[in-house]
Design a protein around this motif. Structure first.
Motif, short mmCIF file in Angstrom:
data_model
loop_
_atom_site.label_atom_id
_atom_site.label_comp_id
_atom_site.label_asym_id
_atom_site.label_seq_id
_atom_site.Cartn_x
_atom_site.Cartn_y
_atom_site.Cartn_z
N ALA A 89 29.48 50.37 17.73
CA ALA A 89 30.77 49.74 17.47
C ALA A 89 31.61 49.66 18.73
O ALA A 89 31.70 50.61 19.51
CB ALA A 89 31.53 50.52 16.39
N ASP A 90 32.22 48.51 18.91
CA ASP A 90 33.22 48.31 19.94
C ASP A 90 34.50 49.06 19.52
O ASP A 90 34.71 49.34 18.33
CB ASP A 90 33.48 46.80 20.04
CG ASP A 90 34.67 46.48 20.93
OD1 ASP A 90 34.71 46.99 22.06
OD2 ASP A 90 35.55 45.71 20.50
N MET A 91 35.34 49.39 20.50
CA MET A 91 36.59 50.12 20.16
C MET A 91 37.79 49.19 20.04
O MET A 91 38.34 49.03 18.94
CB MET A 91 36.88 51.20 21.20
CG MET A 91 38.18 51.94 20.90
SD MET A 91 38.52 53.31 22.02
CE MET A 91 38.99 52.46 23.52
N ASP A 92 38.22 48.59 21.15
CA ASP A 92 39.48 47.85 21.15
C ASP A 92 39.42 46.61 20.27
O ASP A 92 38.48 45.81 20.38
CB ASP A 92 39.84 47.43 22.58
CG ASP A 92 40.18 48.62 23.45
OD1 ASP A 92 41.14 49.33 23.12
OD2 ASP A 92 39.47 48.84 24.45
N ALA A 93 40.41 46.47 19.41
CA ALA A 93 40.51 45.33 18.48
C ALA A 93 39.35 45.30 17.47
O ALA A 93 39.16 44.33 16.75
CB ALA A 93 40.62 43.99 19.20
N THR A 94 38.57 46.41 17.41
CA THR A 94 37.55 46.56 16.38
C THR A 94 37.81 47.86 15.62
O THR A 94 38.32 47.81 14.50
CB THR A 94 36.12 46.52 16.98
OG1 THR A 94 35.93 45.29 17.70
CG2 THR A 94 35.07 46.60 15.90
N MET A 95 37.54 49.00 16.23
CA MET A 95 37.81 50.28 15.55
C MET A 95 39.30 50.63 15.61
O MET A 95 39.82 51.32 14.74
CB MET A 95 36.99 51.41 16.19
CG MET A 95 35.51 51.31 15.94
SD MET A 95 35.06 51.59 14.22
CE MET A 95 34.26 50.04 13.86
N GLY A 98 44.47 46.47 18.52
CA GLY A 98 44.99 46.15 19.85
C GLY A 98 44.07 46.55 20.98
O GLY A 98 42.98 47.09 20.77
N GLU A 99 44.51 46.27 22.20
CA GLU A 99 43.74 46.53 23.41
C GLU A 99 44.42 47.68 24.15
O GLU A 99 45.55 47.55 24.61
CB GLU A 99 43.72 45.28 24.30
CG GLU A 99 43.05 44.07 23.67
CD GLU A 99 41.52 44.14 23.69
OE1 GLU A 99 40.95 44.95 24.46
OE2 GLU A 99 40.90 43.39 22.92
N THR A 100 43.71 48.83 24.30
CA THR A 100 44.37 49.99 24.89
C THR A 100 44.77 49.74 26.34
O THR A 100 45.78 50.26 26.80
CB THR A 100 43.48 51.25 24.80
OG1 THR A 100 42.19 50.95 25.29
CG2 THR A 100 43.37 51.73 23.38
N GLY A 246 31.73 43.96 16.72
CA GLY A 246 32.72 43.82 17.78
C GLY A 246 33.54 42.57 17.58
O GLY A 246 33.39 41.86 16.57
N ASP A 247 34.42 42.31 18.56
CA ASP A 247 35.33 41.17 18.41
C ASP A 247 35.35 40.24 19.63
O ASP A 247 35.90 39.15 19.56
CB ASP A 247 36.76 41.65 18.19
CG ASP A 247 37.34 42.26 19.46
OD1 ASP A 247 36.83 43.31 19.89
OD2 ASP A 247 38.24 41.65 20.06
N GLY A 248 34.80 40.69 20.77
CA GLY A 248 35.02 39.94 22.01
C GLY A 248 33.75 39.44 22.67
O GLY A 248 32.63 39.74 22.24
N ASN A 250 32.35 40.34 25.38
CA ASN A 250 31.44 41.36 25.92
C ASN A 250 30.64 42.07 24.82
O ASN A 250 29.78 42.88 25.12
CB ASN A 250 32.20 42.37 26.79
CG ASN A 250 33.28 43.12 26.04
OD1 ASN A 250 33.85 42.59 25.09
ND2 ASN A 250 33.55 44.34 26.45
N ASP A 251 30.90 41.74 23.56
CA ASP A 251 30.09 42.27 22.46
C ASP A 251 28.94 41.34 22.09
O ASP A 251 28.08 41.69 21.28
CB ASP A 251 30.96 42.51 21.22
CG ASP A 251 32.08 43.49 21.49
OD1 ASP A 251 31.79 44.55 22.08
OD2 ASP A 251 33.24 43.20 21.12
N ARG A 252 28.96 40.14 22.65
CA ARG A 252 28.03 39.11 22.20
C ARG A 252 26.55 39.53 22.31
O ARG A 252 25.81 39.42 21.32
CB ARG A 252 28.29 37.79 22.93
CG ARG A 252 27.50 36.65 22.34
CD ARG A 252 27.80 35.31 23.00
NE ARG A 252 26.72 34.41 22.66
CZ ARG A 252 26.83 33.33 21.89
NH1 ARG A 252 27.99 32.97 21.41
NH2 ARG A 252 25.78 32.60 21.60
MG MG Z 1 37.07 44.63 21.51
#
Ligand code: MG
Length: 306
Positions: A89-95, A98-100, A246-248, A250-252
């Protein structure tokens, strides 16, 4: 191989099942049985036989159903191997919401400059490493106590803890992988119940302040998919048995490589790489897509309404 169609909504509109039956009928299939995963919220229909064009038809059915019932999340997946053994799992905007990195920049009054770069990087418009280096340089001088303060005050995405703790309770290996920072992912790992985390390390200099550089090599899109492959190998399972979410941009690669790749409220660049999407409901939907019922879920927000 029989497929299962899952529909999830904040509340499922009446007649959803007949709309679904009509749509799968146009693809030469029909529902042979149904099961309630969550009363009024999540239901699955077992379809007879194979979609003629396999994956292509499964995606087309999901797309058509999303157009007919725009408020719901849909997945059409093969029946066998639906429960995944690995979660990446991605963290920012997923778990977390927002973006830390943007919030860290806010502590220095630089949020506007940094968030403009983050947004473009997540859309895939910038080279990830160059964009990270540029933003990390802007964080130079920030006290590490500010990072710890932010990590303690994060807002978690609804259903995040339930997703991780339920999969972990059913034997899945759960790894948090982030282009963000390890000082934050360590806190999120513990709070949500991940087994491990992997993220970038910010160098710290005099008086516990950031130097403005990140340790190389950085965690980017290819490091994320490498982490997926290594985790699958260590768990002794194929990539088919993995879920990546993920959402972004770089998760592709990891979302594309995993057997179940989920785009969560995602940027357009990720959407067509994913097996399934979550746009309207919370992260528990990643469990419904695997056939989990409410009664099988564990974790803090298991009973929360979306
Ligand atoms: Mg993200």
């Amino acid at each position: 191989m029989p497929h299962i169609l899952t529909m999830v909504g904040a509340s499922l509109p009446g007649g959803s099942e007949s709309v679904a039956a009509e749509i799968v009928g146009a693809f030469g299939l029909s529902p042979v049985s149904g099961r309630i995963l969550s009363p009024d919220r999540a239901v699955e229909l077992t379809l007879d036989g194979d979609p003629q064009d396999g994956d292509g038809d499964a995606r087309a059915i999901a797309r058509t159903l999303r157009e007919a019932l725009p408020e719901i999340d849909v997945a059409v997946l093969p029946e066998s191997g639906r429960r995944k053994r690995v979660l990446l799992a991605d963290m920012d905007a997923t778990m977390v919401v927002g973006e830390t990195i943007d919030e860290l920049a806010a502590a220095l009054g630089k949020e506007a400059e940094v968030s403009a770069i983050t947004e473009r990087a997540m859309r895939g418009e910038l080279d990830f490493e160059a964009a990270l280096d540029e933003r990390v340089a802007m964080l130079g001088g920030l006290a590490t106590t500010e990072i710890d303060r932010l990590a303690a005050a994060l807002t978690y995405s609804p259903g995040a803890e339930t997703l991780v703790r339920t999969m972990a309770a059913h034997g899945a290996r759960c790894v948090l992988v982030s282009g963000g920072f390890d000082r934050v992912t360590g806190v999120v790992r513990e709070r949500l119940g991940f087994h491990a985390d992997r993220a970038n390390h910010l160098e710290v200099g005099a008086q516990d302040r950031l130097t403005g550089t990140a340790r190389k090599p950085i965690i980017d899109a290819s490091a994320k998919v490498t982490t997926l492959r290594e985790t699958a190998l260590a768990a002794g399972v194929a990539l088919d048995a993995c879920l990546a979410i993920g959402d972004g941009a770089n998760d592709r690669p990891m979302v594309e490589a995993a057997g179940l790749g989920i785009a969560y409220r995602a940027k357009p660049v990720l959407r067509d790489a994913a097996t399934a999407h979550i746009d309207h409901t919370d992260l528990r939907t990643a469990l419904y897509f695997q056939g989990y019922t409410d009664a099988e879920m564990t974790g803090g927000s298991a009973q929360a309404r979306s």
